[in-house]
Design a protein around this motif. Structure first.
Motif, PDB file in Angstrom:
ATOM      1  N   HIS C  63       0.791  -1.221   0.000  1.00  0.00           N
ATOM      2  CA  HIS C  63       0.000   0.000   0.000  1.00  0.00           C
ATOM      3  C   HIS C  63       0.820   1.265   0.000  1.00  0.00           C
ATOM      4  CE1 HIS C  63      -2.973  -3.003   1.602  1.00  0.00           C
ATOM      5  NE2 HIS C  63      -3.553  -2.488   0.544  1.00  0.00           N
ATOM      6  N   ASP C  64       2.137   1.127   0.037  1.00  0.00           N
ATOM      7  CA  ASP C  64       2.971   2.329   0.022  1.00  0.00           C
ATOM      8  C   ASP C  64       2.866   3.018  -1.338  1.00  0.00           C
ATOM      9  OD1 ASP C  64       5.939   3.416  -0.693  1.00  0.00           O
ATOM     10  OD2 ASP C  64       5.449   3.677   1.416  1.00  0.00           O
ATOM     11  N   ASP C  65       2.780   4.337  -1.323  1.00  0.00           N
ATOM     12  CA  ASP C  65       2.571   5.056  -2.586  1.00  0.00           C
ATOM     13  C   ASP C  65       3.782   5.007  -3.497  1.00  0.00           C
ATOM     14  OD1 ASP C  65       0.678   7.555  -0.872  1.00  0.00           O
ATOM     15  OD2 ASP C  65       0.006   5.842  -2.079  1.00  0.00           O
ATOM     16  N   GLU C  66       4.962   5.088  -2.900  1.00  0.00           N
ATOM     17  CA  GLU C  66       6.156   5.087  -3.740  1.00  0.00           C
ATOM     18  C   GLU C  66       6.468   3.699  -4.266  1.00  0.00           C
ATOM     19  OE1 GLU C  66       6.989   8.814  -3.941  1.00  0.00           O
ATOM     20  OE2 GLU C  66       8.668   7.504  -4.382  1.00  0.00           O
ATOM     21  N   LEU C  67       6.250   2.691  -3.432  1.00  0.00           N
ATOM     22  CA  LEU C  67       6.663   1.348  -3.826  1.00  0.00           C
ATOM     23  C   LEU C  67       5.555   0.618  -4.575  1.00  0.00           C
ATOM     24  CD1 LEU C  67       8.542   0.314  -0.608  1.00  0.00           C
ATOM     25  CD2 LEU C  67       9.508   0.962  -2.788  1.00  0.00           C
ATOM     26  N   HIS C  68       4.362   0.608  -3.996  1.00  0.00           N
ATOM     27  CA  HIS C  68       3.170   0.088  -4.681  1.00  0.00           C
ATOM     28  C   HIS C  68       3.392  -1.304  -5.257  1.00  0.00           C
ATOM     29  CE1 HIS C  68      -0.818   0.527  -6.010  1.00  0.00           C
ATOM     30  NE2 HIS C  68      -0.553   0.552  -7.291  1.00  0.00           N
ATOM     31  N   PHE C  69       3.771  -2.257  -4.411  1.00  0.00           N
ATOM     32  CA  PHE C  69       3.987  -3.620  -4.891  1.00  0.00           C
ATOM     33  C   PHE C  69       2.639  -4.331  -4.979  1.00  0.00           C
ATOM     34  CE2 PHE C  69       8.348  -3.996  -5.428  1.00  0.00           C
ATOM     35  CZ  PHE C  69       9.010  -3.332  -4.420  1.00  0.00           C
ATOM     36  N   TYR C  92       6.474  -7.489  -7.201  1.00  0.00           N
ATOM     37  CA  TYR C  92       6.689  -6.661  -8.384  1.00  0.00           C
ATOM     38  C   TYR C  92       5.647  -5.558  -8.376  1.00  0.00           C
ATOM     39  CZ  TYR C  92       6.784  -5.408 -13.343  1.00  0.00           C
ATOM     40  OH  TYR C  92       6.858  -4.741 -14.530  1.00  0.00           O
ATOM     41  N   SER C  93       6.015  -4.435  -8.940  1.00  0.00           N
ATOM     42  CA  SER C  93       5.054  -3.353  -9.036  1.00  0.00           C
ATOM     43  C   SER C  93       4.762  -3.094 -10.499  1.00  0.00           C
ATOM     44  CB  SER C  93       5.609  -2.088  -8.394  1.00  0.00           C
ATOM     45  OG  SER C  93       4.795  -0.991  -8.732  1.00  0.00           O
ATOM     46  N   VAL C  94       3.505  -3.282 -10.904  1.00  0.00           N
ATOM     47  CA  VAL C  94       3.158  -3.099 -12.309  1.00  0.00           C
ATOM     48  C   VAL C  94       3.271  -1.640 -12.704  1.00  0.00           C
ATOM     49  CG1 VAL C  94       1.290  -3.291 -13.963  1.00  0.00           C
ATOM     50  CG2 VAL C  94       1.643  -5.090 -12.324  1.00  0.00           C
ATOM     51  N   SER C  95       2.882  -0.769 -11.780  1.00  0.00           N
ATOM     52  CA  SER C  95       2.893   0.658 -12.148  1.00  0.00           C
ATOM     53  C   SER C  95       4.293   1.236 -12.114  1.00  0.00           C
ATOM     54  CB  SER C  95       1.965   1.417 -11.215  1.00  0.00           C
ATOM     55  OG  SER C  95       2.185   0.990  -9.883  1.00  0.00           O
ATOM     56  N   LYS C  96       5.127   0.808 -11.154  1.00  0.00           N
ATOM     57  CA  LYS C  96       6.450   1.423 -11.043  1.00  0.00           C
ATOM     58  C   LYS C  96       7.558   0.581 -11.645  1.00  0.00           C
ATOM     59  CE  LYS C  96       4.662   4.279  -7.892  1.00  0.00           C
ATOM     60  NZ  LYS C  96       4.491   5.671  -8.009  1.00  0.00           N
ATOM     61  N   ASN C  97       7.250  -0.673 -11.977  1.00  0.00           N
ATOM     62  CA  ASN C  97       8.219  -1.560 -12.615  1.00  0.00           C
ATOM     63  C   ASN C  97       9.484  -1.737 -11.780  1.00  0.00           C
ATOM     64  OD1 ASN C  97       9.340  -3.216 -14.500  1.00  0.00           O
ATOM     65  ND2 ASN C  97       9.869  -1.618 -15.947  1.00  0.00           N
ATOM     66  N   HIS C  98       9.324  -2.127 -10.527  1.00  0.00           N
ATOM     67  CA  HIS C  98      10.486  -2.544  -9.764  1.00  0.00           C
ATOM     68  C   HIS C  98      10.155  -3.798  -8.959  1.00  0.00           C
ATOM     69  CE1 HIS C  98       8.973   1.024  -7.196  1.00  0.00           C
ATOM     70  NE2 HIS C  98       8.345  -0.033  -6.786  1.00  0.00           N
ATOM     71  N   ASN C  99      11.223  -4.450  -8.486  1.00  0.00           N
ATOM     72  CA  ASN C  99      11.100  -5.770  -7.860  1.00  0.00           C
ATOM     73  C   ASN C  99      11.675  -5.769  -6.474  1.00  0.00           C
ATOM     74  OD1 ASN C  99      10.333  -7.742 -10.112  1.00  0.00           O
ATOM     75  ND2 ASN C  99      11.917  -6.488 -11.018  1.00  0.00           N
ATOM     76  N   LEU C 100      11.190  -6.731  -5.688  1.00  0.00           N
ATOM     77  CA  LEU C 100      11.726  -6.893  -4.345  1.00  0.00           C
ATOM     78  C   LEU C 100      11.531  -8.345  -3.943  1.00  0.00           C
ATOM     79  CD1 LEU C 100      12.855  -5.313  -1.875  1.00  0.00           C
ATOM     80  CD2 LEU C 100      10.526  -5.223  -1.039  1.00  0.00           C
ATOM     81  N   THR C 101      12.490  -8.858  -3.189  1.00  0.00           N
ATOM     82  CA  THR C 101      12.328 -10.197  -2.632  1.00  0.00           C
ATOM     83  C   THR C 101      12.260 -10.070  -1.128  1.00  0.00           C
ATOM     84  OG1 THR C 101      13.661 -11.050  -4.430  1.00  0.00           O
ATOM     85  CG2 THR C 101      13.319 -12.494  -2.567  1.00  0.00           C
ATOM     86  N   VAL C 102      11.274 -10.690  -0.521  1.00  0.00           N
ATOM     87  CA  VAL C 102      11.107 -10.627   0.926  1.00  0.00           C
ATOM     88  C   VAL C 102      11.266 -12.039   1.469  1.00  0.00           C
ATOM     89  CG1 VAL C 102       9.487 -10.142   2.783  1.00  0.00           C
ATOM     90  CG2 VAL C 102       9.545  -8.672   0.790  1.00  0.00           C
ATOM     91  N   LYS C 103      12.066 -12.165   2.501  1.00  0.00           N
ATOM     92  CA  LYS C 103      12.297 -13.497   3.061  1.00  0.00           C
ATOM     93  C   LYS C 103      12.027 -13.485   4.536  1.00  0.00           C
ATOM     94  CE  LYS C 103      15.833 -16.056   0.929  1.00  0.00           C
ATOM     95  NZ  LYS C 103      17.214 -16.394   0.789  1.00  0.00           N
ATOM     96  N   THR C 104      11.593 -14.609   5.039  1.00  0.00           N
ATOM     97  CA  THR C 104      11.459 -14.776   6.473  1.00  0.00           C
ATOM     98  C   THR C 104      11.843 -16.198   6.807  1.00  0.00           C
ATOM     99  OG1 THR C 104       9.962 -14.604   8.326  1.00  0.00           O
ATOM    100  CG2 THR C 104       9.040 -15.411   6.294  1.00  0.00           C
TER     101      THR C 104
END
Lengths: 390, 374, 188
Positions: C63-69, C92-104
């Motif tokens: 829900h973050d505006d900048e990241l929008h994943f 992945y963010s369709v609107s901003k086109n960036h990626n992130l991997t989250v691990k736990t």
């Protein structure tokens, strides 16, 4: 009572009927097998492949091989299938189709029986095979079969009406010369209908009716694009899914026999049968063998069109199929009957029929196009249904 | 509108089992439909009939043997599957791939996209009900492409032709001419399909408005490939996150606005034409050169690390998540299957539609069960 | 671009990675309420979150505006044997086109996690697969049935993708499985 057949005088009418029936049945079996072979070859050519080529020269014995194989198969019946319904269903599909051959006019004065109510008889008898389909569907104890049977019944009943009205509109305006030189209009006798087309075939006067007859005929034959009862998710055989061996082959033969009848009827009622174009050149009819060839040629036009449509067109969904019949074909046919009636009563020139028919064809295509391109209303989703029910 | 039966009738919903052996389910897939008359009230899919444990098997096979397993997870677009895997190995091992190998990889992947989309068109034609004509047309086109693949890699369907670092061996000498022949025939195939189906009223009536999914729902459900592009989302990994040399090519992702079955068909049909064009562009840029790096160790050992490499397979985003803890085998290999994510949406798209529509919707998602089940 | 291993001499000379040029600054800001640790992967940034904050963190990332994943690419797990099971989310963010991997990381004795279907519906089948393959329980999952495994397998103790699950019976006969650096008879 006695009659003459093939120049033999004083033959008992029962014997005479039996001889004709046996001739027709024998002829028809051979022709049906030829039709099956023809369909496979023609469809294959549409699809850029060859079709049967190995059994016999050019694959001609393929149908024979299939028939032998089917006869040799085990006759299965599902344990929970109702025995009477399941086993009688093939007969109820097969026999009415064969009975339909009684009135088909092959050549001049040569039919099993010439009935005054020939067309009525035909329509009545082909309605019985719908019962056979329902019996097959219900008696198989199989959900797919039941769904297929219900769909077949709905489709068969829906398309009876345009078919019958098409035949009626032709029968209404047929000219029958009476003994005293007068001309009566209207006849259900197929021989008279064919004879009346001595100079001009009915297709010229009733173009819309021809199109509607073709479409309704496809639906009655359960052929693409109306083969949803037997295309139950595309190959599972609809009401015939539990049948095997001879019983299944009876359904199969019935389908092709019905195709043959429909094509011969088409040739007789719309294309002039054995009478046209003989009437253009002479006042007499052509010799019998020429007439037979003529009828065969005209019937094969219909058959080829049926195969062509099968190779090219997707199938309609059941609701679209019913909508097409009730909302488009039926009103058009009712209008056509009214126009025919007006022409009959007021003795207008028949060219009006042609003009109206052509306008009708244009209207048909326009209505279909509009219905198809309309944005489709989505059926209510489950959630919506639930909320409405509450 | 569906009308509820009057309350004095007691009606029952019918439970129908479609599959796992069924000609229309494109593989061993089972769905249980609860129908009311002809309307689908509920749909429960069951998968796993083709689960062969590819991920576990790859953990025990080194980085060259794993390529064969990737082929078999997506047998209709095997080059695209191999591509993700070898790119993951190259990313972890920091292996440079020569240019010629990259261009040839692109050509082969696009050819595989063409053949996979033709397969879709053929099977979809059967689902819609045309007796066999689109299927045979599709096969005619696929045969030309598969014959070319056989000349290159020796196999018609599971190629094992890509290697980490390049290709297994050089393509045959007449490669370019053969590719151009194949493209000419594919172009004719597209025209045939277009003429047969696109303007056919019955086809339009069967497919327009059926199986709708909105762009927001598609993104939420993680769909990818032509299925999501038909809903209007221009998500094409070749454009958004270019790999190989796609950033040097000139193309735009093909989208459509309707989000229904007809649009998915149109998107795939147009993608074939787009791929033909892309291959033409690649052929212009293809230069002679080496196809493997100069020093490739025979037994590849990768340092520790992890990579998630995604490529645009014909069905969507085919991702390979590889974790290496040193050694010559991956510690974990996860195949992110486009068809699995797309298949989740089947229920949402089908509920409330007719039974015949449910079959068409399944066909339009274009699944291949080996990728769903791995 | 893999994480450098610490070994004796080289560690003083490698400056600590500030993760500049990646999404780390924005992610750090968005996840300021939770404990997060970054790492570099081959293509994307990896962040490690503790188990109790994972779902909350994923919601913040979506829900973050900048990241929008808004797009969950993949959800899977990795069995690290004694160190536990890692659950990995690729965003992945369709609107901003960036990626992130989250691990736990989940400890082996306690493989329980909240479901991510509250954040993305796409997690539905992916979590079902992880649950049956690794034995992870996702609390609150709307449809916790096995996805790929056959019905006759007792899934309370059979988790195929765990390292403790044997590869096959032939493992016993052929040692560590197939490979070229082995000279057993019958080698292909």
């Amino acid at each position: 009572m006695s009659t003459e057949i093939f120049g033999i005088e004083n033959v008992n009418v029962w014997v005479d009927g039996l001889i004709r029936v046996l001739l027709i049945v024998g002829f028809m079996t051979v022709v049906v097998m030829g039709l099956i072979y023809g369909e496979r070859k023609i469809l294959a050519r549409f699809q850029q492949r060859l079709g049967p080529t190995r059994t016999g020269p050019m694959g001609l014995l393929q149908s024979v091989a299939d028939a032998l194989k089917l006869v040799g198969k085990e006759d299965l019946r599902p344990r929970n299938a109702d025995p009477w319904t399941f086993e009688l269903a093939p007969y109820l599909v097969f026999v009415p189709v064969f009975l339909g051959f009684v009135i088909v006019p092959f050549v001049l004065d040569w039919q099993i029986r010439i009935l005054e109510l020939g067309l009525l008889y035909f329509v009545a008898i082909t309605g019985v095979n719908i019962v056979g389909w329902i019996m097959a569907g219900w008696g198989s104890d199989n959900r797919y079969a039941m769904i297929g049977g219900m769909r077949a019944a709905a489709q068969g009943i829906s398309y009876e009406l345009p078919l019958v009205l098409a035949l009626v509109s032709v029968a209404m305006v047929v000219e029958v010369p009476l003994a005293d030189g007068e001309v009566a209009r209207g006849s259900l006798n197929l021989n008279e209908i064919v004879a009346s087309q001595h100079e001009v075939p009915n297709i010229v006067w009733q173009p819309l009716v021809v199109v509607v007859f073709f479409i309704a005929g496809l639906a009655e034959l359960n052929r693409t694009p109306f083969d949803i009862p037997v295309g139950e998710s595309e190959v599972v055989g609809g009401p015939f899914v539990e049948y095997s061996g001879i019983r299944w082959s009876m359904f199969f033969l019935a389908e092709y026999a019905a195709l043959l009848i429909m094509s011969l009827l088409f040739a007789a009622v719309f294309l002039g049968g054995w009478a046209w174009p003989a009437g253009i050149f002479t006042d007499e009819d052509w010799p019998r063998w020429a007439q037979a060839l003529l009828v065969a040629g005209k019937a094969s036009i219909f058959v080829f069109m049926v195969f062509w449509v099968r190779a090219s067109v997707p199938r309609l969904r059941i609701d679209q199929l019913m909508g097409f019949s009730w909302k488009i074909l039926l009103p058009l046919m009712l209008a056509q009957v009214m126009v025919n009636g007006l022409v009959l009563v007021y003795d207008w020139p028949e060219i009006i029929l042609t003009v109206v028919g052509l306008i009708g064809i244009v209207a048909l295509f326009a209505m279909v196009d509009r219905a198809v391109r309309q944005p489709r209303q989505r059926p209510a989703s489950a959630a919506q249904l639930q909320s409405e029910a509450v | 509108m569906v009308v509820e039966a009057p309350s004095e009738f007691e009606t029952q919903d019918l439970l129908i089992n479609v599959g796992p052996q069924h000609p229309s389910t494109h593989g061993v897939f089972r769905m249980v439909l609860e129908i009311d008359g002809e309307v689908v009230k509920d749909l429960v899919p069951y998968i796993g009939y083709l689960h062969r444990g590819a991920e576990k098997l790859c953990e025990n096979n080194d980085f060259r043997q794993g390529i064969g397993y990737m082929d078999r997870t997506e047998y209709l677009a095997a080059h695209n599957a191999e591509l993700s895997y070898v790119m993951a190995v190259e990313a972890l091992g920091e292996i440079e791939v020569p240019e010629r190998a990259q261009w040839i990889r692109m050509i082969l992947c696009e050819l595989n996209r063409i053949s996979s989309h033709f397969m879709f068109l053929g099977a979809f034609g059967i689902d819609v009900g045309v007796f066999g004509t689109p299927f045979i047309y599709a096969w005619r086109e696929r045969e030309t492409i598969i014959d070319l693949f056989e000349e290159i890699s020796g196999d018609r369907m599971m190629y094992a032709y890509f290697r980490a670092g390049g290709l297994a061996w050089e393509v045959p000498a007449n490669f370019e001419n053969r590719v151009r022949e194949v493209l000419a025939s594919a172009q004719q195939g597209v025209k045939d399909f277009d003429g047969l189906l696109t303007e056919n009223e019955i086809f339009i009536a069967r497919t327009k408005g059926v199986g709708f999914i909105s762009a927001e729902d598609a993104i939420e459900m993680g769909m990818s490939g032509p299925t999501i592009r038909a809903s209007g989302v221009p998500l094409d990994i070749r454009k958004t996150e270019p790999y190989l040399f796609y950033d040097q090519l000139d193309f735009e992702p093909i989208t459509a606005n309707g989000g229904d079955v007809f649009d998915r068909y149109i998107v795939r049909l147009q993608e074939i034409s787009q791929s033909i064009d892309l291959i033409g562009q690649c052929l212009e840029r293809l230069q002679p050169g080496p196809i493997t790096p100069e020093r490739m160790p025979r037994m590849l050992r990768l340092p520790e690390g992890e990579a998630y490499i995604r490529t645009e397979a014909p069905r969507g985003e085919y991702g390979v998540y590889m974790v290496s803890k040193g050694g010559n085998k991956p510690h974990r290999l996860k195949v992110r299957s486009a068809c699995l994510s797309n298949l989740q949406v089947l229920k949402q798209m089908s509920v409330g539609q007719y039974v015949a529509d449910a079959i068409i919707i399944l066909g339009s998602i274009d699944i291949v069960l080996s990728e769903v089940d791995r | 671009m893999t994480t450098d291993e610490t070994n004796g001499e080289a560690v003083e000379e490698t400056p600590p990675d500030t993760f500049e040029g990646t999404l780390w600054p924005d992610v750090n800001r968005a996840l300021s309420a939770v404990d997060v640790r970054p790492e570099r992967g081959a293509l994307d940034l990896i962040v490690h979150l503790p188990r109790k904050d994972v779902i909350r963190g994923l919601g913040m990332l979506k829900h973050d505006d900048e990241l929008h994943f808004d797009y969950l690419r993949s959800l899977t797990a990795v069995d690290n044997e004694d160190e536990g099971v890692d659950v990995v989310y690729h965003l992945y963010s369709v609107s901003k086109n960036h990626n992130l991997t989250v691990k736990t990381t989940l400890a082996n004795e306690d493989k329980v996690l909240e479901t991510a279907t509250t954040v993305w519906q796409a997690a539905n089948w992916l979590e079902r697969e992880v649950a049956e393959m690794f034995g992870v329980t996702f609390n609150g999952h709307p449809d916790p049935r096995p996805l790929l495994m056959p019905e006759d397998v007792d899934l309370s103790d059979v988790h195929p993708l765990l390292k403790s699950h044997p590869f096959a019976e032939i493992d016993v006969l052929q040692g560590e499985g197939l490979g070229h650096d082995r000279d057993a008879p019958g080698d292909v």
